[in-house]
Enzyme design. Sequence first.
Site, PDB file in Angstrom:
ATOM      1  N   SER A 197       0.835  -1.193   0.000  1.00 23.54           N
ATOM      2  CA  SER A 197       0.000   0.000   0.000  1.00 23.54           C
ATOM      3  C   SER A 197       0.878   1.255   0.000  1.00 23.54           C
ATOM      4  CB  SER A 197      -0.951  -0.039   1.194  1.00 23.54           C
ATOM      5  OG  SER A 197      -1.980   0.923   1.070  1.00 23.54           O
ATOM      6  N   LYS A 239       4.557   2.372  -2.119  1.00 32.72           N
ATOM      7  CA  LYS A 239       5.004   3.606  -2.769  1.00 32.72           C
ATOM      8  C   LYS A 239       6.424   3.943  -2.293  1.00 32.72           C
ATOM      9  CE  LYS A 239       0.310   5.456  -1.937  1.00 32.72           C
ATOM     10  NZ  LYS A 239      -0.486   4.904  -2.998  1.00 32.72           N
ATOM     11  N   TRP A 258      -9.509   0.912  -5.984  1.00 32.92           N
ATOM     12  CA  TRP A 258      -8.810   2.159  -5.664  1.00 32.92           C
ATOM     13  C   TRP A 258      -7.430   2.175  -6.304  1.00 32.92           C
ATOM     14  CZ3 TRP A 258     -10.745   6.447  -4.136  1.00 32.92           C
ATOM     15  CH2 TRP A 258     -10.055   7.371  -3.350  1.00 32.92           C
ATOM     16  N   HIS A 266      -7.538  -5.537  -1.111  1.00 37.61           N
ATOM     17  CA  HIS A 266      -6.299  -4.810  -0.854  1.00 37.61           C
ATOM     18  C   HIS A 266      -5.626  -5.396   0.393  1.00 37.61           C
ATOM     19  CE1 HIS A 266      -3.780  -1.143  -0.972  1.00 37.61           C
ATOM     20  NE2 HIS A 266      -3.893  -1.112   0.339  1.00 37.61           N
TER      21      HIS A 266
END
Length: 435
Positions: free
Chosen positions: A269, A273, A357, A407
């Site tokens: 998640s 990044k 998302w 997710h």
Amino acid sequence: MAIRWHGALALYVLIACAGAAAARTVPPKGLDGNFDEALAGGHVLPDPLVMRDGRPVTSARMWRVERRPELVALFEDTIFGVAPPPPKQMRSVVTDTDTKALGGTATRKQVTLYLNGDTQGPQMHVLIYLPNGVKAAPVFVGLNFHGNQAINDDPAIDITTTWLTDYQSPGIVKHHATAASRGQDAAEWPLAKILAAGYGVATFAPGDLYPDSDNMIAESVHPFYGTQSSAPNHWGAIATWAWGMSRVYDYLATDHQVDAHRIIAIGHSRYGKAALWAGARDTRFAMVVANDSGAGGAKLYRRNFGESIRVMNTYWFAPRFKTFASRENDLPVDAHELIALVAPRPVYIATASEDLWGDTTGQFLAAQAADPVYRLLGTQGLGVSTLPPPDTPVHSIIGFHIRTGPHAITDYDWSQYLRFADTYLHAKIVTRIVK
């Protein structure tokens, strides 16, 4: 999915059928964004192999010497912000060692990194497990969500004392860990599987560097480094966490039980990044894994689907980044170039079928558009041209899979990462990549 190329490498994308499953899925309430493939629109991506002045990148040397530094600077200036250089006085203290941890299968170490060499200054608390019987182990480095003690129920793990998110975590009370949080995230860190495969783990909590919430800059390490938070390219939380991952690398490189040539940046998640940015900036990481990283990670900004700049957390990024909300096409870079900055090292992009998302199709297209850079540098790249169905992993040097489900980071995901690392982190392959 229909894809056509314009000129050398500028990508025009028109979605015909990819992501149809997502289009039929009703997004969870509260998600602010487009989830209709019919409205995703076409987009033009900046060419990773064209300099800002229009010159084509024609060789591996030109990529390394000119284009790669140019892209790093653009990501720093417009998205992540400029982090300070590595601290010159960092000092590490091993506060705990157990050579018979987890039933004798592992050596546990707990290490405090005094970033400025001062016990009263900024510090990180790193939990490390290394497989016994491996002379010099490869290691996965990543952030955890709820403190070091949450990744396993080992009672000897120090309870993290810095600020933590309490989202879906009954063991975190008023943003601080309690004993009830021990092992609550063990499913995200399947240590037995990782250690049995011959790999180690090094993890730390985000609050050591930047508490994962709005208005926490005063509690971050930023005041120690004198950076100006009002500067448009001030480093955000993601750059701070990525910088911290490099500090963990600094320590691991001194540990004779670790193979410094096979250290892997991993994250799920928002921390996916950070892992991508850490691997992009710090070429010492031999491999990068971004699990469900979404926008700000492997998802294309220019594709109008799922998470967008407008709704993303401001503190994650440089102040200038939010000025591109609703004008993503004006960004000088996009996610495919972030992935390309890992080249020619192996990178794995993973998504989940229910993670609307994060835009599964947008992440695949980013991996696909990074392919020309990998091929310029002498590797096979992504190796596939169409979006694979769920649970059908692609293990080219740009790895990719869609896991059925929500997710999350799961045992299935870790199985792919371990297999991928086994394939690409053999000594001969690592030597070729380093050269």
